[in-house]
Design an enzyme around this catalytic site. Structure first.
Site, mmCIF file in Angstrom:
data_model
loop_
_atom_site.group_PDB
_atom_site.id
_atom_site.type_symbol
_atom_site.label_atom_id
_atom_site.label_comp_id
_atom_site.label_asym_id
_atom_site.label_seq_id
_atom_site.Cartn_x
_atom_site.Cartn_y
_atom_site.Cartn_z
ATOM 1 N N CYS B 125 0.970 -1.192 0.294
ATOM 2 C CA CYS B 125 0.004 0.065 -0.168
ATOM 3 C C CYS B 125 0.602 1.363 0.359
ATOM 4 O O CYS B 125 1.082 1.487 1.473
ATOM 5 C CB CYS B 125 -0.668 0.283 0.797
ATOM 6 N N LEU B 126 1.018 1.788 -1.209
ATOM 7 C CA LEU B 126 2.046 3.221 -1.039
ATOM 8 C C LEU B 126 1.244 4.040 -1.422
ATOM 9 O O LEU B 126 0.941 5.481 -1.064
ATOM 10 C CB LEU B 126 3.110 2.751 -2.459
ATOM 11 N N TYR B 181 9.318 13.267 2.841
ATOM 12 C CA TYR B 181 9.527 12.297 2.899
ATOM 13 C C TYR B 181 10.143 11.193 3.338
ATOM 14 O O TYR B 181 10.539 9.849 3.797
ATOM 15 C CB TYR B 181 10.536 12.473 1.327
ATOM 16 N N ASN B 243 12.925 -1.034 -7.315
ATOM 17 C CA ASN B 243 14.107 -1.699 -8.266
ATOM 18 C C ASN B 243 13.816 -3.054 -8.374
ATOM 19 O O ASN B 243 14.713 -3.465 -9.180
ATOM 20 C CB ASN B 243 15.375 -1.321 -7.699
ATOM 21 N N GLU B 339 -3.264 -9.199 -34.649
ATOM 22 C CA GLU B 339 -3.609 -8.994 -36.544
ATOM 23 C C GLU B 339 -3.192 -10.182 -37.035
ATOM 24 O O GLU B 339 -3.534 -10.721 -37.964
ATOM 25 C CB GLU B 339 -1.990 -7.833 -36.432
ATOM 26 N N TRP B 340 -1.974 -11.309 -36.427
ATOM 27 C CA TRP B 340 -1.001 -12.613 -36.980
ATOM 28 C C TRP B 340 -2.411 -12.785 -36.879
ATOM 29 O O TRP B 340 -2.766 -14.282 -38.134
ATOM 30 C CB TRP B 340 0.359 -13.366 -36.360
ATOM 31 N N GLY B 342 -5.599 -12.664 -37.132
ATOM 32 C CA GLY B 342 -6.730 -11.959 -38.134
ATOM 33 C C GLY B 342 -7.698 -11.586 -37.318
ATOM 34 O O GLY B 342 -7.866 -11.430 -36.404
ATOM 35 N N GLU B 366 4.080 -0.080 -11.005
ATOM 36 C CA GLU B 366 5.521 -0.286 -10.354
ATOM 37 C C GLU B 366 6.450 0.509 -11.151
ATOM 38 O O GLU B 366 7.772 0.264 -11.667
ATOM 39 C CB GLU B 366 5.678 -2.042 -10.764
#
Lengths: 258, 384
Positions: B125-126, B181, B243, B339-340, B342, B366
């Site tokens: 929860c950030l 902060y 990170n 698309e490939w 169709g 993230e």
């Protein structure tokens, strides 16, 4: 009850095998635990979980190259207590090591190393050689009762009640007294997943190692493989112009209609 | 060793997850969970039983004690079948569990790691409505009692993944807004604490089965011994954990792209137009070869970032690059995949349209792609 389970390392069922100069190409091909052996392991573990069976331990046995230890690890991750690896680099897919030698190695393990085995569970056949012989041969050599193609195994007094699948239907065999050999068929059970925690725990379980040639067993092939070839490629179909032509072809060419 | 060569353990895990995913996350169930906007409780239970929720938790706390690469492999293989299920595993393992492992006191570890290993889902929860990329401008506060033995949390967190399933919340609050902060502190909060309200579930474009909700903290009391690490160090912890968490998101994206190819390649080999199989048409070849090349690059970046981290080497820049690139190529590949295929690619008859919608958030959560590039640029600028 002490149970010995045979597990074989074979080409994975999903692999599209290729035939080379020396039979089926095994190099860099994905290998797995034989599906019917997996069913046998599941049967053994379920018996162990059944208090009424009083199973003291389940031991997995595999014969083959060093990588069989991974196969044994999977068996132990499913619930086998420990394992035995008999090392040989002979090909187990019928090209070199064949059923008779395998059955005799199993016999040696039971008579010399694990002397108090009450039940041997094996898969009905391996998906590489498709022989289905080790179970019956072993029972013969040990002079033990056997039930093959088991679709159901129940405890019954000092023995077992086994339902076998045959081409004519289901047959029920009573094995009056253990020890016995049972080979397992597809519908016997659905094997459990080896969970990650169990896979990691299996690393700590014991694998006893032996060399195949330290047993007094003739490992040479009794049968000679003359040729290995792929089945003929499926021929292309044809299109017909109308129903009459279709019926004509079915009747006069395919011989499928009277 | 080449990056794509896994250890025996990692390979075993890859096979195990692949097998479980293919057999348990059947297309019909995946679609049903999407329709219900809820992951089936039995699947959550299975994730615990299979050991996917305790990948890096040490064995003494009931976990499997594996490495970070194993977690990324698990997330990748699950994403190939259902990225929503993979996200549960990702957030739980790479954000909350790892934060508790790195900075939690012995007391917190002993109390919560066993639960997190066996039956308790967690949420990170950030973010808040007005604090997304600018996470540090959060206004959720935690006010200390007069003797400092407990804190009272007030505020509303937004966009919280796993909100509905979570039994444990890692909540970032400011204990002293005058410090900016440097007042941010992380608290481990039981989700059933008085005053915790799970709010409205967001109705999303993709990853619909994954619960994303607001969580309101209304005078929620938390003991001081539930502070993760040190007071005022929360900002450091959240940067550090994100990170590495973003490598897990990269793994999810890569899994989605592979999931697309899993559908596309068999189709191209079978479908024929103008007497030619699509897989042999030059125009198609150019496209799918290019896409596969970019996917391969992303995969290598992900494995390398994992290995750098496991070897204690700096990896923050590489992790940011990996997440940035993986989300970009997956967006392209999923779009192309439609698309490939169709017309059929545009319908819900294949899973590819779901992957197209699922992966879009990859460039947002993230750390947005802009933030990733800014992070990379700042590191480049400060290099000698």
């Amino acid at each position: 009850m002490k149970i010995l389970v045979g597990v074989k390392r074979v080409v994975d069922y999903a692999v599209k095998v290729r035939v080379g100069a020396n039979g089926v190409e095994l190099k860099n091909v994905k290998m797995s635990l034989n599906p019917f052996c997996e069913i046998a392991v599941e049967a053994a573990v379920r018996l162990k979980e059944n208090k009424a069976a009083s199973v003291s331990e389940v031991v997995a046995l595999s014969i083959g190259p060093k990588q069989c230890q991974e196969t044994l690890r999977t068996a132990m991750a499913m619930g086998c207590d420990r394992a035995i690896h008999i090392h040989t680099d002979l090909r187990g897919d019928y090209m070199e090591l064949q059923s008779d030698s395998v059955a005799k190695l199993f016999q040696k393990v039971i008579e010399e190393k694990e002397k108090d085995v009450d039940l041997v569970l094996v898969g009905k056949q391996a998906i590489d050689s498709d022989c289905g012989q080790v179970g019956p041969m072993l029972a013969g050599y040990l002079n033990w009762p056997q039930a093959t193609f088991a679709a159901k195994i129940d405890l019954d007094g000092d023995g077992l009640m086994v339902e076998r699948e045959t081409d004519q239907g289901t047959e029920t065999i009573k094995i009056a007294k253990l020890p016995a050999v049972v080979s397992c068929d597809l519908r016997l059970n659905e094997p459990r997943y080896a969970t990650l925690p169990n896979i990691m725990k299996a690393k700590k379980k014991k694998i006893d190692q032996f060399q195949a040639d330290e047993f007094d067993v003739d490992l040479t092939a009794k049968n000679k493989v003359l040729e290995v070839f792929e089945p003929p490629a499926r021929k292309e179909g044809i299109t017909v112009d109308n129903v009459n032509q279709l019926i004509d072809k079915l009747k006069n060419e395919a011989g499928l209609l009277q | 060793m080449p990056l794509t060569v896994l250890t025996d353990d990692e390979e075993m895990i890859q096979n195990s997850v692949k097998r479980w995913g293919n057999q348990h996350l059947q297309p019909a169930l995946v679609r049903e969970m999407e329709k219900n906007e809820r992951i089936s409780p039995s699947i959550i239970q299975d994730l615990f039983t299979q050991g996917y929720m305790c990948l890096e938790i040490p064995e003494k706390y009931g976990g499997v004690g594996l490495n970070f690469t194993s977690a990324c492999i698990t997330i990748q293989e699950l994403s190939r079948v259902d990225p929503s299920v993979a996200l549960v595993v990702d957030v739980h393992n790479t954000l909350v569990v790892n934060a508790i492992r790195f900075w939690g006191s012995k007391f917190l570890q002993a109390k919560y790691l066993p639960k997190l290993a066996t039956d308790t889902v967690s949420a990170f929860c950030l973010s808040e409505a007005n604090a997304g990329s600018d996470a540090f401008s959060m206004i959720t506060t935690a006010t200390a009692s007069s003797d400092g033995s407990d804190y009272t949390i007030n505020g509303t967190k937004s966009w919280i993944t796993n909100a509905r399933e979570a039994g444990l919340l890692l909540v970032f609050c400011n204990v002293d807004p005058s410090k900016g902060y440097k007042g941010i502190t992380a608290f481990v909060v039981d989700a059933d604490s008085a005053g915790v309200h799970i709010g409205k579930t967001e109705s999303k474009l993709g990853l619909k089965a994954s619960s994303t909700c607001q969580i309101t903290f209304d005078n929620v009391k938390v003991d001081a011994d539930h502070i993760l690490g040190e007071i005022g160090q929360g900002y450091k912890y959240c940067i550090a954990i994100l990170n590495e968490g973003r490598i897990g998101i990269a793994a999810q994206q890569i899994g989605i792209a592979k999931g697309c190819f899993d559908v596309v390649m068999p189709y191209l080999k079978e479908r024929e137009q103008f007497g030619i199989k699509l897989v042999d048409m030059p125009a198609m070849q150019q496209q799918y070869a290019q896409a596969a090349t970019e996917l391969y690059a992303a995969e290598l970046m992900m494995y390398n970032a994992c290995r750098l981290k496991e070897n204690g080497l700096p990896f923050a820049k590489e992790a940011a690059m990996t997440k940035l690139f993986a989300s970009q190529i997956t967006e392209k590949i999923s779009s192309r995949s439609i698309e490939w295929l169709g017309g059929i690619g545009y319908t819900t008859d294949t899973i590819v349209e779901k992957f197209y919608r699922d992966c879009k958030v990859g460039s947002i959560y993230e750390g947005t792609s802009n933030i990733q590039r800014q992070t990379i640029a700042k590191m480049m600028a400060s290099e000698p």
